[in-house]
Enzyme design. Structure first.
Site, PDB file in Angstrom:
ATOM      1  N   ARG A 190      -4.253   5.519   6.662  1.00  0.00           N
ATOM      2  CA  ARG A 190      -3.709   5.048   5.688  1.00  0.00           C
ATOM      3  C   ARG A 190      -2.272   5.574   5.493  1.00  0.00           C
ATOM      4  O   ARG A 190      -1.568   6.339   6.093  1.00  0.00           O
ATOM      5  CB  ARG A 190      -4.391   5.206   4.181  1.00  0.00           C
ATOM      6  CG  ARG A 190      -5.008   6.492   4.308  1.00  0.00           C
ATOM      7  CD  ARG A 190      -5.102   7.163   2.910  1.00  0.00           C
ATOM      8  NE  ARG A 190      -4.065   7.156   2.075  1.00  0.00           N
ATOM      9  CZ  ARG A 190      -3.180   8.273   2.134  1.00  0.00           C
ATOM     10  NH1 ARG A 190      -3.345   9.285   3.115  1.00  0.00           N
ATOM     11  NH2 ARG A 190      -1.955   8.354   1.537  1.00  0.00           N
ATOM     12  N   ASP A 237       4.873   1.626  -0.625  1.00  0.00           N
ATOM     13  CA  ASP A 237       4.317   0.834   0.455  1.00  0.00           C
ATOM     14  C   ASP A 237       4.908  -0.517   0.635  1.00  0.00           C
ATOM     15  O   ASP A 237       4.895  -1.073   1.828  1.00  0.00           O
ATOM     16  CB  ASP A 237       2.685   0.301  -0.114  1.00  0.00           C
ATOM     17  CG  ASP A 237       1.982   1.583   0.204  1.00  0.00           C
ATOM     18  OD1 ASP A 237       1.093   1.683   1.304  1.00  0.00           O
ATOM     19  OD2 ASP A 237       1.862   2.545  -0.745  1.00  0.00           O
ATOM     20  N   LYS A 266       1.023   3.350  -4.800  1.00  0.00           N
ATOM     21  CA  LYS A 266      -0.402   3.647  -5.353  1.00  0.00           C
ATOM     22  C   LYS A 266      -0.513   3.164  -7.036  1.00  0.00           C
ATOM     23  O   LYS A 266       0.575   3.904  -7.531  1.00  0.00           O
ATOM     24  CB  LYS A 266      -0.753   4.902  -5.028  1.00  0.00           C
ATOM     25  CG  LYS A 266      -2.378   5.144  -5.140  1.00  0.00           C
ATOM     26  CD  LYS A 266      -2.957   4.029  -4.133  1.00  0.00           C
ATOM     27  CE  LYS A 266      -2.593   4.575  -2.589  1.00  0.00           C
ATOM     28  NZ  LYS A 266      -2.913   3.502  -1.815  1.00  0.00           N
TER      29      LYS A 266
END
Length: 382
Positions: free
Chosen positions: A64, A253, A264
């Site tokens: 991740r 991201d 997040k």
């Protein structure tokens, strides 16, 4: 409180298993991943022999973090090519494994482009597979170099905004070596501050999903000898109110063309708190995370995680009577619905600065981001 003091006099560059590596045993090439779902209790590696295995590792969060997902995606294409699978099918599956992190599709596309170019040039599958692998390795190396430059630029910005050192930094999720070819993004800045003797405290949010701050950032902070304290996400407000936070450092991201930042879930409330308390809110991410094709925050697809991540606690290392091994311990009534987005979006007006390897954008505007991407295009092109 859960508190870890700095280890004075020790080298903070502690070794650990690499988050990702390519190997070529006699039976054929494989991609080896450090299974991040097993940390911090165990350092266990996953071996992927094909793209479907890697897709599952990405979806389960065994691998991740935006930069590392790009690297993994590129290696996944190379793996499919080297083992004789359909590269386009593998690329499509990999790129769609998680929708929010733009680096994943960027990495996939880069290796796929290299593969197709060599196919067109030579018509030889073996040479095309080698070209895809070379592209993945180059991306891996570039990310390590970008990490070092982001750390340098981020520390310079901290020193400019907060002269005198003694920084108390709050970070969210995990942005260290576990998400990068180098030492990370936001965490790398904190690490640079520690090495320069200017980090007083790293506040570590637990962070959903899967408590990645508690399990992964605390793991990296402990290994690096950092002074850190773990807190529940909803305790952050009391820290701000007490004047205990000097800056917030997060990763990203996807950064939309207007400067909206998807990170997040829980990042947006931190930005609101930071603005109210006049604390810098800094995003650290490589240029590849800026997506000019996504116009604004409303256009970012936010991944929805399974509800059982909220309604159950998973403790695979702890045997529980009546619970299947590896399953979850219920913490909500049977049938409870859960809202479990993996990300939220912070508007650009709440972001003090975006730090990249190619430069720092502050204030954050669409024009400034476009100029940064235009300057960096020759550097980041495959």
């Amino acid at each position: 409180m859960a508190d870890q003091h700095a280890q004075s006099g020790e080298d903070s560059r502690q070794t650990q298993l690499p988050a990702i590596r390519w190997e070529e045993p006699p039976e054929g090439p494989v991609l080896v991943l450090l299974d991040q779902t097993r940390l911090p209790a165990e350092e266990v590696e996953l071996v992927c022999t094909d793209a479907p295995a890697l897709v599952e590792a990405i979806r389960s969060l065994a691998v991740r973090g935006a930069p590392l997902l790009g690297i993994a995606g590129a290696y996944g294409v190379a793996l499919a090519a080297a083992r004789g699978f359909d590269v386009d099918d593998a690329a499509a599956a990999l790129a769609g494994a998680r929708p929010t992190a733009v680096n994943l599709s960027v990495g996939v596309r880069r290796a796929q482009t290299a593969y197709k170019a060599e196919c067109a040039r030579s018509g030889e599958g073996e040479r095309a597979a080698a070209a895809a692998l070379a592209a993945a390795r180059q991306l891996h190396q570039e990310d390590a170099e970008a990490s070092a430059r982001m750390a340098e630029r981020g520390l310079a910005l901290l020193d400019e905004l907060l002269p005198g050192g003694g920084h108390r930094i709050l970070t969210h999720c995990n942005t260290g070596a576990l998400v990068s070819g180098g030492e990370g993004t936001a965490f790398a800045v904190a690490l640079a501050a520690q090495r320069a003797g200017r980090l007083r405290r790293l506040w570590v949010d637990e962070t959903r999903p899967l408590l990645q701050g508690a399990r992964l950032t605390a793991y990296e902070a402990a290994r690096s000898g950092m002074a850190y304290t773990l807190l529940t996400d909803n305790a952050a407000g009391s820290l701000f109110a007490a004047g205990e936070v000097d800056a917030v450092l997060i990763g990203a991201d996807r950064i939309a063309a207007d400067g909206s930042v998807a990170n997040k879930v829980g990042s947006y409330p931190l930005a609101v708190l930071a603005r109210y308390h006049h604390v810098p809110f800094i995003v650290v991410a490589p240029v590849t995370t800026v997506d000019p094709d996504t116009p604004d925050g409303a256009s970012i697809e936010v991944e929805q995680r399974p509800g059982h991540e909220v309604t159950e606690i998973v403790a695979p290392q702890v045997p529980v009577v009546g619970v299947e091994a590896g399953g979850g311990v219920p913490v909500a009534p049977l049938g409870t619905q859960a809202y479990n987005p993996a990300f939220d979006v912070t508007p650009p007006e709440l972001v003090t600065a975006i730090v990249t390897e190619e430069g720092t954008v502050s204030p954050v505007t669409a024009e400034a981001l476009a100029q940064l991407c235009a300057r960096s295009r020759p550097v980041t092109a495959s």
